[in-house]
Design a protein around this motif. Structure first.
Motif, mmCIF file in Angstrom:
data_model
loop_
_atom_site.group_PDB
_atom_site.id
_atom_site.type_symbol
_atom_site.label_atom_id
_atom_site.label_comp_id
_atom_site.label_asym_id
_atom_site.label_seq_id
_atom_site.Cartn_x
_atom_site.Cartn_y
_atom_site.Cartn_z
ATOM 1 N N PRO A 59 -2.476 -6.570 -1.744
ATOM 2 C CA PRO A 59 -1.637 -7.092 -2.820
ATOM 3 C C PRO A 59 -0.565 -6.086 -3.261
ATOM 4 O O PRO A 59 -0.787 -4.870 -3.188
ATOM 5 C CB PRO A 59 -2.622 -7.376 -3.953
ATOM 6 N N ASN A 60 0.583 -6.593 -3.692
ATOM 7 C CA ASN A 60 1.624 -5.732 -4.254
ATOM 8 C C ASN A 60 1.028 -4.959 -5.419
ATOM 9 O O ASN A 60 0.232 -5.489 -6.187
ATOM 10 C CB ASN A 60 2.814 -6.554 -4.735
ATOM 11 N N GLY A 61 1.404 -3.705 -5.525
ATOM 12 C CA GLY A 61 0.914 -2.882 -6.624
ATOM 13 C C GLY A 61 -0.455 -2.274 -6.395
ATOM 14 O O GLY A 61 -1.005 -1.659 -7.307
ATOM 15 N N ALA A 62 -1.028 -2.448 -5.199
ATOM 16 C CA ALA A 62 -2.334 -1.842 -4.911
ATOM 17 C C ALA A 62 -2.207 -0.331 -5.017
ATOM 18 O O ALA A 62 -1.237 0.257 -4.549
ATOM 19 C CB ALA A 62 -2.816 -2.241 -3.521
ATOM 20 N N GLY A 63 -3.204 0.279 -5.639
ATOM 21 C CA GLY A 63 -3.205 1.732 -5.774
ATOM 22 C C GLY A 63 -3.543 2.385 -4.453
ATOM 23 O O GLY A 63 -4.526 2.032 -3.819
ATOM 24 N N GLY A 64 -2.739 3.316 -4.041
ATOM 25 C CA GLY A 64 -2.928 3.956 -2.744
ATOM 26 C C GLY A 64 -3.592 5.303 -2.882
ATOM 27 O O GLY A 64 -3.891 5.747 -3.968
ATOM 28 N N PRO A 65 -3.852 5.901 -1.756
ATOM 29 C CA PRO A 65 -3.458 5.407 -0.444
ATOM 30 C C PRO A 65 -4.354 4.269 0.033
ATOM 31 O O PRO A 65 -5.438 4.065 -0.494
ATOM 32 C CB PRO A 65 -3.648 6.628 0.460
ATOM 33 N N CYS A 66 -3.854 3.559 1.031
ATOM 34 C CA CYS A 66 -4.671 2.569 1.730
ATOM 35 C C CYS A 66 -5.304 3.295 2.911
ATOM 36 O O CYS A 66 -4.600 3.942 3.687
ATOM 37 C CB CYS A 66 -3.813 1.405 2.224
ATOM 38 N N SER A 67 -6.601 3.204 3.036
ATOM 39 C CA SER A 67 -7.303 3.887 4.125
ATOM 40 C C SER A 67 -7.865 2.871 5.104
ATOM 41 O O SER A 67 -8.488 1.892 4.689
ATOM 42 C CB SER A 67 -8.445 4.742 3.578
ATOM 43 N N LEU A 68 -7.628 3.106 6.376
ATOM 44 C CA LEU A 68 -8.221 2.301 7.431
ATOM 45 C C LEU A 68 -9.578 2.918 7.725
ATOM 46 O O LEU A 68 -9.672 4.116 8.020
ATOM 47 C CB LEU A 68 -7.336 2.309 8.674
ATOM 48 N N VAL A 69 -10.644 2.128 7.602
ATOM 49 C CA VAL A 69 -11.998 2.653 7.711
ATOM 50 C C VAL A 69 -12.841 1.796 8.653
ATOM 51 O O VAL A 69 -12.522 0.641 8.916
ATOM 52 C CB VAL A 69 -12.690 2.733 6.332
ATOM 53 N N ALA A 70 -13.926 2.380 9.132
ATOM 54 C CA ALA A 70 -14.969 1.642 9.853
ATOM 55 C C ALA A 70 -16.222 1.777 9.007
ATOM 56 O O ALA A 70 -16.624 2.888 8.643
ATOM 57 C CB ALA A 70 -15.190 2.227 11.242
ATOM 58 N N THR A 71 -16.826 0.646 8.658
ATOM 59 C CA THR A 71 -17.995 0.667 7.789
ATOM 60 C C THR A 71 -19.070 -0.279 8.318
ATOM 61 O O THR A 71 -18.757 -1.415 8.688
ATOM 62 C CB THR A 71 -17.605 0.312 6.333
ATOM 63 N N PHE A 72 -20.286 0.214 8.398
ATOM 64 C CA PHE A 72 -21.389 -0.584 8.931
ATOM 65 C C PHE A 72 -22.660 -0.325 8.124
ATOM 66 O O PHE A 72 -22.969 0.830 7.817
ATOM 67 C CB PHE A 72 -21.671 -0.223 10.391
ATOM 68 N N PRO A 73 -23.411 -1.363 7.792
ATOM 69 C CA PRO A 73 -24.715 -1.142 7.162
ATOM 70 C C PRO A 73 -25.691 -0.545 8.182
ATOM 71 O O PRO A 73 -25.440 -0.564 9.392
ATOM 72 C CB PRO A 73 -25.146 -2.540 6.727
ATOM 73 N N ALA A 74 -26.795 -0.031 7.705
ATOM 74 C CA ALA A 74 -27.797 0.573 8.580
ATOM 75 C C ALA A 74 -28.230 -0.406 9.666
ATOM 76 O O ALA A 74 -28.494 -1.579 9.394
ATOM 77 C CB ALA A 74 -29.005 1.013 7.771
ATOM 78 N N GLY A 111 -29.125 4.804 7.783
ATOM 79 C CA GLY A 111 -28.360 4.455 6.584
ATOM 80 C C GLY A 111 -26.988 3.950 6.946
ATOM 81 O O GLY A 111 -26.617 3.883 8.116
ATOM 82 N N PRO A 112 -26.189 3.582 5.943
ATOM 83 C CA PRO A 112 -24.861 3.051 6.208
ATOM 84 C C PRO A 112 -23.947 4.089 6.859
ATOM 85 O O PRO A 112 -24.125 5.293 6.662
ATOM 86 C CB PRO A 112 -24.327 2.665 4.830
ATOM 87 N N THR A 113 -22.984 3.602 7.620
ATOM 88 C CA THR A 113 -21.989 4.450 8.265
ATOM 89 C C THR A 113 -20.627 4.112 7.672
ATOM 90 O O THR A 113 -20.282 2.941 7.540
ATOM 91 C CB THR A 113 -21.954 4.186 9.790
ATOM 92 N N PHE A 114 -19.862 5.136 7.306
ATOM 93 C CA PHE A 114 -18.516 4.960 6.756
ATOM 94 C C PHE A 114 -17.638 6.059 7.326
ATOM 95 O O PHE A 114 -17.914 7.237 7.124
ATOM 96 C CB PHE A 114 -18.543 5.037 5.229
ATOM 97 N N VAL A 115 -16.606 5.672 8.086
ATOM 98 C CA VAL A 115 -15.704 6.632 8.714
ATOM 99 C C VAL A 115 -14.269 6.280 8.334
ATOM 100 O O VAL A 115 -13.853 5.134 8.513
ATOM 101 C CB VAL A 115 -15.841 6.599 10.255
ATOM 102 N N GLY A 144 -16.443 -8.327 9.481
ATOM 103 C CA GLY A 144 -16.454 -8.957 8.162
ATOM 104 C C GLY A 144 -17.826 -8.936 7.535
ATOM 105 O O GLY A 144 -18.760 -8.324 8.059
ATOM 106 N N ALA A 145 -17.973 -9.590 6.404
ATOM 107 C CA ALA A 145 -19.239 -9.636 5.649
ATOM 108 C C ALA A 145 -19.769 -8.227 5.400
ATOM 109 O O ALA A 145 -20.949 -7.954 5.540
ATOM 110 C CB ALA A 145 -20.273 -10.491 6.379
ATOM 111 N N GLY A 146 -18.853 -7.303 5.069
ATOM 112 C CA GLY A 146 -19.261 -5.941 4.742
ATOM 113 C C GLY A 146 -19.401 -5.007 5.916
ATOM 114 O O GLY A 146 -19.864 -3.887 5.754
ATOM 115 N N ALA A 147 -18.985 -5.438 7.104
ATOM 116 C CA ALA A 147 -19.117 -4.579 8.281
ATOM 117 C C ALA A 147 -17.869 -4.681 9.142
ATOM 118 O O ALA A 147 -17.273 -5.750 9.258
ATOM 119 C CB ALA A 147 -20.328 -4.987 9.105
ATOM 120 N N GLY A 148 -17.505 -3.561 9.751
ATOM 121 C CA GLY A 148 -16.392 -3.560 10.693
ATOM 122 C C GLY A 148 -15.244 -2.686 10.236
ATOM 123 O O GLY A 148 -15.423 -1.725 9.493
#
Length: 155
Positions: A59-74, A111-115, A144-148
């Motif tokens: 969305p316009n006005g989103a507070g940055g920075p915008c980070s491209l991440v990979a996130t996966f539950p355990a 545990g969860p993975t976040f990169v 999606g659904a909290g992963a990817g």
């Protein structure tokens, strides 16, 4: 006694100036997943190269920075074979066509993975191309659904 009072006052002022600012708790980030895909499927061999483009709406006005991440539950299922390092290319930003990061998608049973792949100035439309870096390999997982792969902002 007057000298020691002056020294004590100066020392107290110096310590107060060097004291850290009030601690702020980190806000939870807003997370958005790609608008154009439900599955990541990358494959490469000497005859075939299957990259994948991901599009994100911020969305316009989103507070940055915008980070491209990979996130996966355990224990999140990720199918992979061969060489699985992935190059990430900017498609429509200020570095269009450039590699802006690399990642090997993996989840941990513990545990969860976040990169964080990379961080950028937020734009309303952010597109990236994922492509296997090696000469032969494959990576597949549901998105999606909290992963990817996601973009975070307002952190």
């Amino acid at each position: 006694m007057h000298v020691s009072t002056l020294v004590l006052a100066a020392l107290t002022s110096a310590l107060a100036a060097a004291a850290p600012a009030a601690q702020h708790t980190k806000r939870a980030c807003t997370v958005t997943f790609p608008t154009n895909t439900a599955t990541i499927h990358l494959a490469k061999n000497p005859a075939v190269n299957i990259p994948q483009d991901l599009a994100f709406t911020v969305p316009n006005g989103a507070g940055g920075p915008c980070s491209l991440v990979a996130t996966f539950p355990a224990g999140y299922p990720i199918a992979s074979s061969g060489q699985t390092q992935v190059n990430v290319f900017d498609v429509d930003g200020p570095a269009a066509g450039a590699i802006v990061g690399t990642v090997t998608f993996a989840s941990s049973a513990a545990g969860p993975t976040f990169v964080t792949i990379n961080s950028f100035a937020c734009r309303p439309s952010m597109r990236y191309r994922l492509e296997l870096a090696g000469t032969q390999g494959a990576v597949d997982f549901a998105e999606g659904a909290g992963a990817g792969v996601a973009v975070t902002y307002n952190c």
